[in-house]
Design an enzyme around this catalytic site. Sequence first.
Site, short mmCIF file in Angstrom:
data_model
loop_
_atom_site.label_atom_id
_atom_site.label_comp_id
_atom_site.label_asym_id
_atom_site.label_seq_id
_atom_site.Cartn_x
_atom_site.Cartn_y
_atom_site.Cartn_z
N CYS A 99 0.77 -1.25 0.00
CA CYS A 99 0.00 0.00 0.00
C CYS A 99 0.80 1.30 0.00
O CYS A 99 0.75 2.08 -0.95
CB CYS A 99 -0.96 0.01 1.18
SG CYS A 99 -2.02 -1.45 1.27
N HIS A 146 -2.74 6.63 3.96
CA HIS A 146 -1.66 5.69 4.28
C HIS A 146 -0.26 6.23 3.95
O HIS A 146 0.65 5.46 3.61
CB HIS A 146 -1.89 4.33 3.61
CG HIS A 146 -1.39 3.20 4.47
ND1 HIS A 146 -1.62 1.87 4.19
CD2 HIS A 146 -0.67 3.20 5.63
CE1 HIS A 146 -1.06 1.11 5.11
NE2 HIS A 146 -0.48 1.89 6.00
N SER A 149 -5.08 1.79 6.05
CA SER A 149 -5.98 0.71 5.61
C SER A 149 -7.12 0.50 6.60
O SER A 149 -6.93 0.64 7.81
CB SER A 149 -5.20 -0.59 5.45
OG SER A 149 -4.23 -0.48 4.43
#
Length: 463
Positions: free
Chosen positions: A22, A77, A100
């Site tokens: 991510c 993030h 997340s």
Amino acid sequence: MFPAGGSNFHRFVDFHAAASTCSPSRASLLTGRLGLRNGVTHNFAVTSVGGLPLNETTLAEVLQQAGYVTGMIGKWHLGHHGSYHPNFRGFDYYFGIPYSHDMGCTDTPGYNHPPCPACPRGDRPSRNLERDCYSDVALPLYENLNIVEQPVNLSSLAQKYAEKATQFIQHASTSGRPFLLYVGLAHMHVPLARTQLSAETWGRRPYAAGLREMDSLVGQIKDKVDRTAKNNTFLWFTGDNGPWAQKCELAGSVGPFTGLWQTHQGGSPAKQTTWEGGHRVPALAYWPGRVPSNVTSTALLSVLDIFPTVVALAGAQLPRGRHFDGLDASEVLFGRAQSGHRVLFHPNSGAAGEDGALQTVRLGHYKAFYITGGAKACDGSVGPERHHEPPLIFNLEDDAAEALPLERGSAEYRRALPKVREALAGVLRDIADDNISRADYTQDPSVTPCCNPRRAACRCQTV
């Protein structure tokens, strides 16, 4: 709905995330630079003090300076504490979750594998039965600098995102100023929400129901654009990494990119790996009258290209004093060119090797691995880390499943190898000569987002 009207879009079938996890993928999207340059090589935590280094310039900052109204909706993030918050990274407006949505408990936990408990209530202690579950602090929802809901109601989050996105587009259009809206959807990451749409599609698997909800959400945004600024707004849809295989039926599919060589060694060849299933992602472009519709492009492109392409389309200037890994893909978008990158580098993303290191090279239709490893699979297995010198080389044109590497003694292998070595040596020299950043990965529990520390799981609600 957005993907359903596929003939309206320009589809890319050789499009890649800049990393297969991510934070690094999103950092590269917003900077056009690999993690070895921008400093973000692995994910930030709930307790992270830092984020995307402050000396890195984001796409939002560039367009903000060029007169754009900028908004970010969804998952960030890239740091939430202090100056790492989106409002201080070029976004005039922010509505979303700071990381997340599995990184905090909720009252509506949704589908996860294994399941996670709901947030504790009152004085009842948390029941953290699973190591991967967050049960002490609820997932926060921000509007600009304020937490407006903690825990987030995951069942209604997608509709809130759609409403805030359409409001932003309307306000920006009314102002007469150009706008950038970056939407980081919670789909298709676990936990998959138990939504009204899920109820309406009883019998449909949770992943399919979530995919349909995402389709509806993106469709609402597209419809708003069509009603307000259709011929002067460019939509680019893509993903940040491949399926998270350890989540089993909740993870999605890698399609034909099955990484068979790795599956025979053990573990998953999807998210957190440098196999195609980890970083090859869907991508669609939409701009009526400018981007040809009903076209499928095989150009080799990357999330890294979004930054330089959008900067060019906006008539803005790239930041000086640094090198970029993305390219301006305008000619490909407009149908005037058929090729993108000659070379792409896929950074290590958790399954093997040092995070962010470049040990996998895509060169034309060849792909070379100096290191391999399998991420945690649905059955719990993990593939061993293996180093390869000389590297494994696959011909993706003939072997999209990455099943059988070229014979090291073959003429094809001998032709490809020196070009791979030259490309890798070249990018490492370029990075060594570049103005690079280093992210602060320090952790401190005191920076955990919490709107009411006196209540269990930091409960509060203002919306």
